[in-house]
Scaffold this active site. Structure first.
Site, PDB file in Angstrom:
ATOM      1  N   CYS A  76       0.800  -1.236   0.000  1.00 60.69           N
ATOM      2  CA  CYS A  76       0.000   0.000   0.000  1.00 60.69           C
ATOM      3  C   CYS A  76       0.823   1.273   0.000  1.00 60.69           C
ATOM      4  O   CYS A  76       0.501   2.225  -0.717  1.00 60.69           O
ATOM      5  CB  CYS A  76      -0.982   0.005   1.162  1.00 60.69           C
ATOM      6  SG  CYS A  76      -0.239   0.170   2.816  1.00 60.69           S
ATOM      7  N   HIS A 115      -2.379   0.981   7.266  1.00 63.65           N
ATOM      8  CA  HIS A 115      -2.735   1.051   5.845  1.00 63.65           C
ATOM      9  C   HIS A 115      -2.779   2.502   5.399  1.00 63.65           C
ATOM     10  O   HIS A 115      -3.295   3.370   6.106  1.00 63.65           O
ATOM     11  CB  HIS A 115      -4.094   0.392   5.596  1.00 63.65           C
ATOM     12  CG  HIS A 115      -4.523   0.458   4.166  1.00 63.65           C
ATOM     13  ND1 HIS A 115      -3.817  -0.134   3.140  1.00 63.65           N
ATOM     14  CD2 HIS A 115      -5.579   1.088   3.568  1.00 63.65           C
ATOM     15  CE1 HIS A 115      -4.417   0.102   1.986  1.00 63.65           C
ATOM     16  NE2 HIS A 115      -5.475   0.853   2.217  1.00 63.65           N
ATOM     17  N   ASP A 132      -7.881   4.458  -3.534  1.00 62.87           N
ATOM     18  CA  ASP A 132      -6.978   3.494  -2.911  1.00 62.87           C
ATOM     19  C   ASP A 132      -6.597   2.426  -3.929  1.00 62.87           C
ATOM     20  O   ASP A 132      -7.395   1.544  -4.233  1.00 62.87           O
ATOM     21  CB  ASP A 132      -7.662   2.855  -1.696  1.00 62.87           C
ATOM     22  CG  ASP A 132      -6.712   2.028  -0.848  1.00 62.87           C
ATOM     23  OD1 ASP A 132      -5.592   1.737  -1.306  1.00 62.87           O
ATOM     24  OD2 ASP A 132      -7.095   1.671   0.282  1.00 62.87           O
TER      25      ASP A 132
END
Length: 283
Positions: A76, A115, A132
């Site tokens: 991420c 995250h 995202d």
């Protein structure tokens, strides 16, 4: 985010070539959606650096070399740092947020903020969007969604919504939920994916979180390979020894990998990832 904290120097032209984008290069909703989906379908999610004992660099030049100019992916922090930097060069305003992955959690606060996700402002649009490209699951967003509650968003068979978490603390907490197949946990098939608040996080915050996720012995990303590749026809996942292929018609096939050479060939051919030296996929 203050200008002094922006360290991104990404080349949007090399990035757009990498993801195969030949559409408009301007800050509007259609471009944001198109880039988001193209990125998700092109650059794989993978954690092979932590598996071999290397913490991924978040320096723009290193991310560009790895995700743009090589047959590699990332997790991420790498994906969303890259995406945010490119969006900013195109005229979007981006706020980096830290989220708690809460799948299966009894209490949201039991999970750390490990995250990275993004809040994107589009010129002329009063609603910011949650974007995202680095959430490495089959329930990830394919397109950005407006930051509103009470609406359900559909994208190529995936269903998402945003809700508020009650009594989650002094700041308003948002939760991204995904609708799963019959039998999924959660009311009516809805399952919380991650929870976040809207205060911006700095690059230094993510450097610390990245070190923890990439180096701590209890981090799941240190213990086994976790790879994802997405195309319009199917979602491919390698989690440890188990390969799962989910097709758009709902068909799911799984098998256990037992041979290191075959596993390496599969990763290089089907995931389109060059396996770095020092990685034992089935070790």
């Amino acid at each position: 985010m203050p200008e002094t904290e922006r360290t991104t120097t990404f080349d949007p032209y090399a990035y757009l070539k990498r993801i195969g984008w030949d559409g408009e290069r301007r800050a509007d909703p259609a471009t944001l959606r198109g880039l988001h989906t193209a990125h998700a379908r092109t650059i794989p999610f993978e954690n092979l650096d932590p598996v071999r004992g290397v913490v991924p660099s978040l320096a723009p030049d290193d991310i560009t070399a790895k995700l743009v100019h090589s047959r590699r992916g990332g997790y991420c922090y790498e994906h969303n740092t890259l995406f945010a930097g490119v969006l900013e060069t195109l005229g979007f305003r981006v706020t980096r947020l830290a989220a708690r992955v809460v799948v299966g959690a009894d209490r949201f606060e039991s999970r750390p903020r490990t995250h990275m996700t993004l809040l994107v402002e589009v010129p002329g649009d009063p609603r910011p969007h949650l974007a995202d490209v680095g959430y490495g699951t089959i329930r990830a967003l394919l397109e950005p969604v407006p930051l509103v509650t009470g609406a359900e968003f559909h994208a190529e068979g995936r269903r998402h919504r945003l809700v508020h978490a009650p009594d989650a603390g002094p700041l308003e907490t948002w939760v991204l939920e995904a609708h799963g197949p019959d039998g999924a946990d959660g009311a009516d098939g809805w399952e919380a994916q991650y929870a976040f608040t809207l205060e911006p996080y700095a690059q230094s915050d993510f450097e610390v979180a990245n070190w923890y996720v990439g180096a701590h012995p209890r981090s799941p990303f240190r213990r086994r390979p976790y790879l994802q590749n997405l195309t319009p026809d199917r979602h491919l996942l390698l989690d440890g020894h188990r390969l799962t292929e989910t097709h758009t018609d709902g068909t799911v096939t799984t098998r256990e990998l037992t041979d290191e050479r075959d596993a390496r060939r599969l990763v290089e051919e089907r995931f389109e990832i060059d396996v770095p030296d020092g990685v034992l996929l089935l070790g």
